[in-house]
Scaffold this motif. Structure first.
Motif, PDB file in Angstrom:
ATOM      1  N   LEU A 116     -31.754  52.930 -54.062  1.00 18.22           N
ATOM      2  CA  LEU A 116     -31.205  54.013 -54.878  1.00 18.22           C
ATOM      3  C   LEU A 116     -32.204  55.145 -55.069  1.00 18.22           C
ATOM      4  O   LEU A 116     -31.862  56.319 -54.917  1.00 18.22           O
ATOM      5  N   LEU A 117     -33.441  54.817 -55.395  1.00 17.52           N
ATOM      6  CA  LEU A 117     -34.432  55.872 -55.653  1.00 17.52           C
ATOM      7  C   LEU A 117     -34.787  56.644 -54.387  1.00 17.52           C
ATOM      8  O   LEU A 117     -35.152  57.821 -54.473  1.00 17.52           O
ATOM      9  N   VAL A 161     -32.893  57.870 -52.299  1.00 19.99           N
ATOM     10  CA  VAL A 161     -31.963  58.995 -52.135  1.00 19.99           C
ATOM     11  C   VAL A 161     -32.424  60.186 -52.953  1.00 19.99           C
ATOM     12  O   VAL A 161     -32.206  61.341 -52.578  1.00 19.99           O
ATOM     13  N   LEU A 162     -33.094  59.935 -54.070  1.00 16.77           N
ATOM     14  CA  LEU A 162     -33.440  60.995 -55.014  1.00 16.77           C
ATOM     15  C   LEU A 162     -34.860  61.504 -54.859  1.00 16.77           C
ATOM     16  O   LEU A 162     -35.165  62.616 -55.287  1.00 16.77           O
ATOM     17  N   LEU A 163     -35.745  60.697 -54.260  1.00 16.34           N
ATOM     18  CA  LEU A 163     -37.169  61.016 -54.252  1.00 16.34           C
ATOM     19  C   LEU A 163     -37.675  61.332 -52.851  1.00 16.34           C
ATOM     20  O   LEU A 163     -37.044  60.959 -51.863  1.00 16.34           O
ATOM     21  N   SER A 203     -40.455  56.153 -53.483  1.00 12.94           N
ATOM     22  CA  SER A 203     -39.490  55.350 -54.237  1.00 12.94           C
ATOM     23  C   SER A 203     -40.085  54.052 -54.776  1.00 12.94           C
ATOM     24  O   SER A 203     -39.820  53.674 -55.922  1.00 12.94           O
ATOM     25  N   TRP A 226     -25.604  52.702 -46.680  1.00 15.49           N
ATOM     26  CA  TRP A 226     -24.867  53.536 -47.625  1.00 15.49           C
ATOM     27  C   TRP A 226     -23.798  52.741 -48.358  1.00 15.49           C
ATOM     28  O   TRP A 226     -23.546  52.977 -49.541  1.00 15.49           O
ATOM     29  N   ARG A 283     -25.724  50.933 -50.995  1.00 15.62           N
ATOM     30  CA  ARG A 283     -26.081  51.819 -52.108  1.00 15.62           C
ATOM     31  C   ARG A 283     -24.884  52.081 -53.013  1.00 15.62           C
ATOM     32  O   ARG A 283     -25.010  52.081 -54.241  1.00 15.62           O
TER      33      ARG A 283
END
Length: 458
Positions: free
Chosen positions: A338-339, A341-343, A348, A427, A430
């Motif tokens: 999950l992280l 995708v954001l970082l 992550s 995906w 996730r």
């Protein structure tokens, strides 16, 4: 007792059905291949449906009759899980080999499985005879065996052991269990000894839950949510993961520590950590009570069980752990599903560890060590969500604490990791993991909302 039979009968029928489907899947369908993924998913879905119905119907069975039924059901379903070879994982091949090596008087950390020095110990079910294809390449029989170069001698061999050219990764207590599982059987006996070890861990955990749940004011019948769980059967028994033994020891340590037996609890906690390092996650909610004594006994136990191996092989006792962390993406910061995708790339894992450290401190400061169950569930579950291991059996540590705390929403994470073991679409994983996390957050919010008394209007 006679009056309870009409309520026991439907539960017994459901348990027989779970055992039947499990036997068909393990002994009939067998080792997972790509074409069999829909079959495995469908069978697991049927088992989970039957399991849910059985656990709910068990609540109608009188309490006095429930413990025997819960244990009998765990034995029945677990035995069904041992009717065939491991279906998903090959870890139990390494367990078996390490046990064979130790029972021959050799340290499991001293040689890799492909080492020609251990050739006289190789049983045919772990090292089948290699064939040669028309183009001269090595061909291995069966669905599991793969060719590998020998170490210390020329030529290729076939083996079912994964990573046969690297040393074992497992800590000393796990290794002692592997040796114990195989000590009474000849090397030619296959996977059954380590599967029976897994079944014993499931039965011991179920019995401990039956005994402990009433002490915390909860219905002992909920122990069936562990003992009858299809996930537990497949990962602890069929695929024989030693995480089941680590989970039992972690639960036993917590029970001892909650009851004030700090020294015994610390020793058992050390044994849990020296079985699989994941039980470290249960420590923060327990550590506020006598932290120095807890640390001394737990870490002292870990050091003590390592000493004989360090004396025998020196630094090699570390095994393949650094290589494993690199292989799984933990040391390059790419592990968290999950992280990531954001970082930015590589960040992550670092952020996940920082978040877990912050959660550990929060739980250390705010948890009553006499009632750590919900906090331990949150700590283990958060680690699984944030670090996103590729292996479903890491969740075996979580399930007993879900049962003790009644935080059933965390079963969503268990199911998510179970599905990941059967397919590798990142995906999709996730998305499902995000849904499971949302379920946990909503359930936690609703529980707090219901627990907060509302002010009456003036």
């Amino acid at each position: 007792m006679r009056a309870a039979i009409p309520r026991i009968a439907p539960v017994a029928v459901l348990l027989l059905a779970i055992a039947g489907v499990t036997t068909w899947l393990v002994a009939g369908v067998g080792v997972l291949t790509g074409k069999q993924i829909p079959i495995h998913l469908a069978a697991e879905g049927v088992c989970w449906t039957l399991f849910t119905a059985a656990v709910l119907l068990l609540q109608r069975v009188p309490r006095r009759a429930a413990p025997a039924l819960v244990l009998a059901g765990a034995l029945l379903v677990g035995a069904a899980g041992a009717t065939g070879q491991p279906t998903i994982s090959t870890d139990s091949a390494r367990y078996s080999w390490d046990g064979i090596v130790q029972d021959a008087g050799i340290s499991p950390y001293a040689h890799v499985p492909a080492d020609a020095a251990l050739a006289p110990l190789r049983p045919s079910w772990l090292f089948p005879a290699a064939g040669t294809a028309p183009d001269g390449t090595t061909v291995c029989p069966g669905p599991r065996a793969e060719p590998t170069e020998q170490v210390g001698a020329p030529g290729e061999i076939c083996t079912s052991i994964n990573r046969p050219r690297v040393p074992t990764i497992y800590p000393p207590v796990a290794e002692a269990l592997f040796a114990l599982a195989r000590i009474a059987v000849p090397p030619e006996v296959g996977y059954l000894p380590v599967q029976l070890l897994g079944l014993l861990a499931v039965l011991a955990t179920t019995a401990l839950l039956l005994r402990t749940l009433p002490r915390v004011g909860r219905d002992p019948r909920w122990a069936a949510a562990f003992g009858w769980c299809p996930f537990v059967t497949m990962d602890a028994v069929t695929n024989a993961h030693v995480d089941a033994a680590a989970a039992f020891l972690a639960l036993a340590a917590t029970v001892l520590l909650v009851s004030g037996r700090s020294v015994r609890g610390g020793i058992v906690l050390g044994l849990a950590i020296a079985t699989k390092f994941l039980p470290l996650l249960v420590v923060p909610p327990l550590a506020r009570r006598r932290p120095v004594l807890l640390a001394a006994t737990a870490l002292g136990t870990v050091a003590l069980v390592y000493v004989p191996h360090v004396l025998a092989v020196g630094p090699s006792v570390i095994g393949y752990l650094p290589g494993y962390l690199n292989e799984e993406g933990y040391d390059d910061g790419s592990r968290s599903a999950l992280l990531a995708v954001l970082l930015p790339d590589g960040a992550s894992t670092l952020v996940a560890v920082a978040l877990l450290a912050a959660l550990a401190v929060l739980l250390l400061l705010r948890t009553d060590p006499r009632d750590p169950w919900a906090a331990q569930t949150a700590m283990i579950g958060a680690a699984l969500v944030l670090l996103s291991p590729r292996y479903s059996w890491y969740s075996l540590l979580l399930v007993p604490f879900i049962v003790m705390s009644g935080r059933w929403e965390w079963f969503g994470v268990v199911l998510t990791l179970s599905v990941l073991a059967l397919q590798r679409d990142l995906w999709a994983f996730r998305s499902v993991l995000l849904v499971a996390l949302a379920l946990v957050l909503v359930a936690s919010w609703a529980r707090r909302r219901l627990a907060t008394p509302r002010l009456k209007a003036g």
